[in-house]
Scaffold this active site. Structure first.
Site, PDB file in Angstrom:
ATOM      1  N   ASN A 150      -7.250  13.078  53.163  1.00 43.43           N
ATOM      2  CA  ASN A 150      -7.472  13.538  51.786  1.00 43.43           C
ATOM      3  C   ASN A 150      -6.871  12.620  50.732  1.00 43.43           C
ATOM      4  OD1 ASN A 150      -4.911  14.522  52.687  1.00 43.43           O
ATOM      5  ND2 ASN A 150      -4.873  15.893  50.947  1.00 43.43           N
ATOM      6  N   GLU A 248       4.044  17.894  58.100  1.00 43.82           N
ATOM      7  CA  GLU A 248       3.554  18.369  56.793  1.00 43.82           C
ATOM      8  C   GLU A 248       2.166  18.930  57.037  1.00 43.82           C
ATOM      9  OE1 GLU A 248       5.340  18.419  54.121  1.00 43.82           O
ATOM     10  OE2 GLU A 248       7.006  17.269  54.941  1.00 43.82           O
ATOM     11  N   CYS A 282      -3.432  19.010  49.548  1.00 42.31           N
ATOM     12  CA  CYS A 282      -2.660  20.094  50.165  1.00 42.31           C
ATOM     13  C   CYS A 282      -1.951  20.934  49.124  1.00 42.31           C
ATOM     14  CB  CYS A 282      -1.659  19.502  51.148  1.00 42.31           C
ATOM     15  SG  CYS A 282      -0.595  18.270  50.383  1.00 42.31           S
ATOM     16  N   GLU A 461       9.943  15.555  53.370  1.00 36.62           N
ATOM     17  CA  GLU A 461       9.788  14.144  53.059  1.00 36.62           C
ATOM     18  C   GLU A 461      10.375  13.900  51.669  1.00 36.62           C
ATOM     19  OE1 GLU A 461       5.442  13.755  53.652  1.00 36.62           O
ATOM     20  OE2 GLU A 461       5.966  12.700  55.500  1.00 36.62           O
TER      21      GLU A 461
HETATM   22  P1  NAD Z   1      -6.067  16.665  61.024  1.00 37.30           P
HETATM   23  O1  NAD Z   1      -4.934  17.465  61.522  1.00 37.30           O
HETATM   24  O2  NAD Z   1      -7.405  16.886  61.579  1.00 37.30           O
HETATM   25  O3  NAD Z   1      -5.786  15.108  61.208  1.00 37.30           O
HETATM   26  C1  NAD Z   1      -4.655  14.460  60.663  1.00 37.30           C
HETATM   27  C2  NAD Z   1      -4.379  13.198  61.449  1.00 37.30           C
HETATM   28  O4  NAD Z   1      -3.982  13.550  62.773  1.00 37.30           O
HETATM   29  C3  NAD Z   1      -5.580  12.268  61.609  1.00 37.30           C
HETATM   30  O5  NAD Z   1      -5.152  10.935  61.540  1.00 37.30           O
HETATM   31  C4  NAD Z   1      -6.078  12.602  63.010  1.00 37.30           C
HETATM   32  O6  NAD Z   1      -6.775  11.554  63.606  1.00 37.30           O
HETATM   33  C5  NAD Z   1      -4.766  12.852  63.725  1.00 37.30           C
HETATM   34  N1  NAD Z   1      -4.855  13.684  64.928  1.00 37.30           N
HETATM   35  C6  NAD Z   1      -5.769  14.646  65.235  1.00 37.30           C
HETATM   36  N2  NAD Z   1      -5.509  15.173  66.450  1.00 37.30           N
HETATM   37  C7  NAD Z   1      -4.398  14.544  66.901  1.00 37.30           C
HETATM   38  C8  NAD Z   1      -3.634  14.652  68.096  1.00 37.30           C
HETATM   39  N3  NAD Z   1      -3.944  15.508  69.067  1.00 37.30           N
HETATM   40  N4  NAD Z   1      -2.556  13.855  68.239  1.00 37.30           N
HETATM   41  C9  NAD Z   1      -2.207  12.997  67.278  1.00 37.30           C
HETATM   42  N5  NAD Z   1      -2.897  12.835  66.128  1.00 37.30           N
HETATM   43  C10 NAD Z   1      -3.980  13.611  65.955  1.00 37.30           C
HETATM   44  O7  NAD Z   1      -6.054  16.873  59.444  1.00 37.30           O
HETATM   45  P2  NAD Z   1      -7.115  16.343  58.389  1.00 37.30           P
HETATM   46  O8  NAD Z   1      -8.355  17.170  58.506  1.00 37.30           O
HETATM   47  O9  NAD Z   1      -7.197  14.866  58.486  1.00 37.30           O
HETATM   48  O10 NAD Z   1      -6.373  16.682  57.015  1.00 37.30           O
HETATM   49  C11 NAD Z   1      -6.468  17.889  56.341  1.00 37.30           C
HETATM   50  C12 NAD Z   1      -5.251  18.748  56.607  1.00 37.30           C
HETATM   51  O11 NAD Z   1      -4.075  18.056  56.232  1.00 37.30           O
HETATM   52  C13 NAD Z   1      -5.244  20.028  55.797  1.00 37.30           C
HETATM   53  O12 NAD Z   1      -4.838  21.085  56.614  1.00 37.30           O
HETATM   54  C14 NAD Z   1      -4.204  19.757  54.725  1.00 37.30           C
HETATM   55  O13 NAD Z   1      -3.577  20.894  54.194  1.00 37.30           O
HETATM   56  C15 NAD Z   1      -3.235  18.917  55.456  1.00 37.30           C
HETATM   57  N6  NAD Z   1      -2.406  18.162  54.541  1.00 37.30           N
HETATM   58  C16 NAD Z   1      -1.104  18.520  54.398  1.00 37.30           C
HETATM   59  C17 NAD Z   1      -0.289  17.839  53.509  1.00 37.30           C
HETATM   60  C18 NAD Z   1       1.156  18.203  53.325  1.00 37.30           C
HETATM   61  O14 NAD Z   1       1.879  17.426  52.740  1.00 37.30           O
HETATM   62  N7  NAD Z   1       1.616  19.336  53.800  1.00 37.30           N
HETATM   63  C19 NAD Z   1      -0.826  16.769  52.787  1.00 37.30           C
HETATM   64  C20 NAD Z   1      -2.160  16.440  52.955  1.00 37.30           C
HETATM   65  C21 NAD Z   1      -2.943  17.136  53.850  1.00 37.30           C
END
Ligand code: NAD
Length: 480
Positions: A150, A248, A282, A461
């Site tokens: 995002n 996060e 997020c 963080e």
């Molecule tokens: P996601 O969890 O699908 O993927 C995030 C990252 O993790 C990607 O690089 C993905 O390739 C990797 N990943 C996926 N499966 C994995 C595994 N088994 N092992 C290791 N890595 C793996 O999330 P997304 O769809 O890319 O992002 C959206 C989500 O992120 C939303 O839920 C949003 O709220 C959250 N988000 C949170 C924050 C925060 O600061 N809390 C900030 C931005 C986004």
């Protein structure tokens, strides 16, 4: 067709397997580049490079690390427009967002931690007449950084910068959906003279390349931003290996708006906090609670201004919203609009697929939606949608507002609108969230702790929290 490369041991190279993945342009729905389909063998090469670079990088001194990180930040700043266009094209976000938020913040992250490390201290505890204890905060070794789609470069650098500044070597993976600016960053690091192996960027799928980073016995700390379900999987892998973990995760943030708010500021900021980056931040507020006395007025104004937002070509600076990140994600968001209707909600505006032009007809566009008439415990109000969809409901008392705001599994951020300082302070204390904004939103000071409670994450963080996460603590007790 652009072929994005891994960055391992200072070299740009394809995956060892030779496999490639398609990378889609959300604005057109077309494949426009390929990324390496990396696996455990690429991660192994990256870890080997990081381990080899660690002795020199961890001992070169903070001034040298500061110098190189600043150089990288300078180069990003010089190329802001190139980075911004790449980010907008790769993620579908409006170019104005990439220009004003993503890329300026990415370079600021690197600059901030480059400077912060110069001022990072540790404690000393004096036992009078007996001994002195001092604390060493030493780099951990090789660490893993995994980020979502995002805010691609923004969140990637938010992890990498403190990890590098504290003297660690990094194996990092950006989201497979938005790999482009991480590739540009790799080229920039080479130009800036970052020693080989200090930062390694492995592209590919989460369950394959990402999982290999988490599983590798030599990645001693993992900093992850992404969905709550993925965070759970990561924790399951990392916990038995006793790795340090910073998670996060998702959110379902409330905006609590009292009748004594500055109406104009509250409504204009609520439009922004609902739909900035297509609601794919997020920190976006997605549950809007308005005190009943101003509910109708606020709702009408919110809907009027939401309808006035322009959705279309991400590259056109006239547009407020671009395309959602993927076809699958748009389908998920639209699925929630159906659920909302089934749950008895009324869609006051938006939620329509649009095709801005013949050329962009395959893009993942969706107009911003406001939904009314749903109870707090329904799926629409409980589950993270992560798109341009918000709900609005009235409340009567402070207690009720608090119960509604706290009534989900998440606890990332909350926005509070009131001119009553006593109420703001009282509410802030009782809100279950890692971040409370009073009369503002996304006002970020990089020194402050950042993160969520409940299912929104573990750890913090930002500022010294990040520097502490990326260092191992040792107490040295010296007897007189
Ligand atoms: P996601 O969890 O699908 O993927 C995030 C990252 O993790 C990607 O690089 C993905 O390739 C990797 N990943 C996926 N499966 C994995 C595994 N088994 N092992 C290791 N890595 C793996 O999330 P997304 O769809 O890319 O992002 C959206 C989500 O992120 C939303 O839920 C949003 O709220 C959250 N988000 C949170 C924050 C925060 O600061 N809390 C900030 C931005 C986004």
């Amino acid at each position: 067709m652009i072929k994005i490369q891994n960055y391992i041991n200072g070299q740009l190279a394809p995956a060892l397997s030779g496999g490639w993945l398609d990378n889609y342009e959300p604005g057109t729905g077309q494949v426009y580049s390929h990324i390496p389909d990396s696996d455990a063998s690429d991660v192994q090469a990256a870890v080997d490079a990081a381990e080899a670079a660690f002795p020199t990088w961890s001992s070169c001194g903070v001034n040298e690390r500061y110098r190189i990180l600043h150089r990288i930040a300078d180069l990003i700043e010089e190329r802001l427009e190139v980075f911004a266009q790449a980010e907008s094209r790769d993620s579908g976000k409006a170019i104005t967002t990439a220009r004003s938020v993503d890329i300026p913040r990415a370079q600021a992250n690197i600059r901030f931690f480059a400077t912060a490390i110069l001022h990072f201290g540790a404690e000393s505890h004096h036992m009078e007449g007996q001994a002195v204890n001092y604390t060493l905060r030493q780099p951990i070794g090789t660490v893993g950084c995994i980020s979502p789609w995002n805010l691609p470069l923004y969140l990637f650098t938010w992890k990498i910068a403190p990890a590098l500044a504290t003297g660690n070597c990094v194996v990092a993976k950006p989201s497979e959906m938005t790999p482009m600016t991480a590739f540009l960053l790799a080229q920039t690091c080479i130009e800036a003279g970052l020693p080989a192996g200090v930062l390694n960027i492995v592209h590919g799928l989460g369950p394959k390349a990402g999982q290999a980073i988490v599983e590798h016995p030599k990645t001693k700390a993992i900093s992850f931003t992404g969905g709550t379900a993925t965070g759970r999987t990561l924790a399951r892998t990392a916990a038995p290996m006793f790795k340090k973990l910073s998670l996060e995760l998702g959110g379902k943030n409330p905006n609590v708006i009292f009748a004594d708010c500055n109406f104009e500021e509250a409504v204009s900021t609520t439009v922004r906090s609902s739909f900035a980056n297509n609601g794919q931040i997020c920190l976006c507020g997605s549950r809007i609670y308005v005190e009943r006395k101003i509910y109708d007025k606020f709702k009408d104004e919110l809907v009027r201004r939401t309808k006035a937002l322009k959705t279309g070509n991400p590259a056109d600076p006239e547009n407020d919203l671009g395309a959602l990140v993927s076809e699958q994600h748009r389908a998920k968001v639209m699925g929630y609009l159906d659920i909302a209707k089934q749950e008895g909600g009324t869609i006051l505006c938006g939620g329509e697929i649009i095709k801005p032009s013949a050329e962009l007809s395959g893009g993942y566009y969706l107009t911003p939606a406001v939904i009314e008439g749903l109870p707090n415990d329904c799926r629409t109000n409980q589950e993270e949608i992560f798109g341009p969809v918000v709900t609005i409901q009235p409340f009567d008392t402070e207690e009720e507002a608090l119960a509604l705001a706290n009534g989900t599994q998440y606890g990332l951020a909350c926005t509070l609108w009131t001119q009553d300082i006593s109420r703001a302070t009282r509410m802030a204390e009782r809100l279950q969230a890692g971040i409370v904004w009073v009369n503002c939103w996304m006002l970020r000071d990089l020194r402050t702790p950042f993160g969520g409670v409940k299912n929104s994450g573990v750890g913090r963080e930002g500022g010294t929290e990040a520097l502490r996460f990326f260092t191992e603590v040792k107490n040295v007790c010296v007897s007189y």
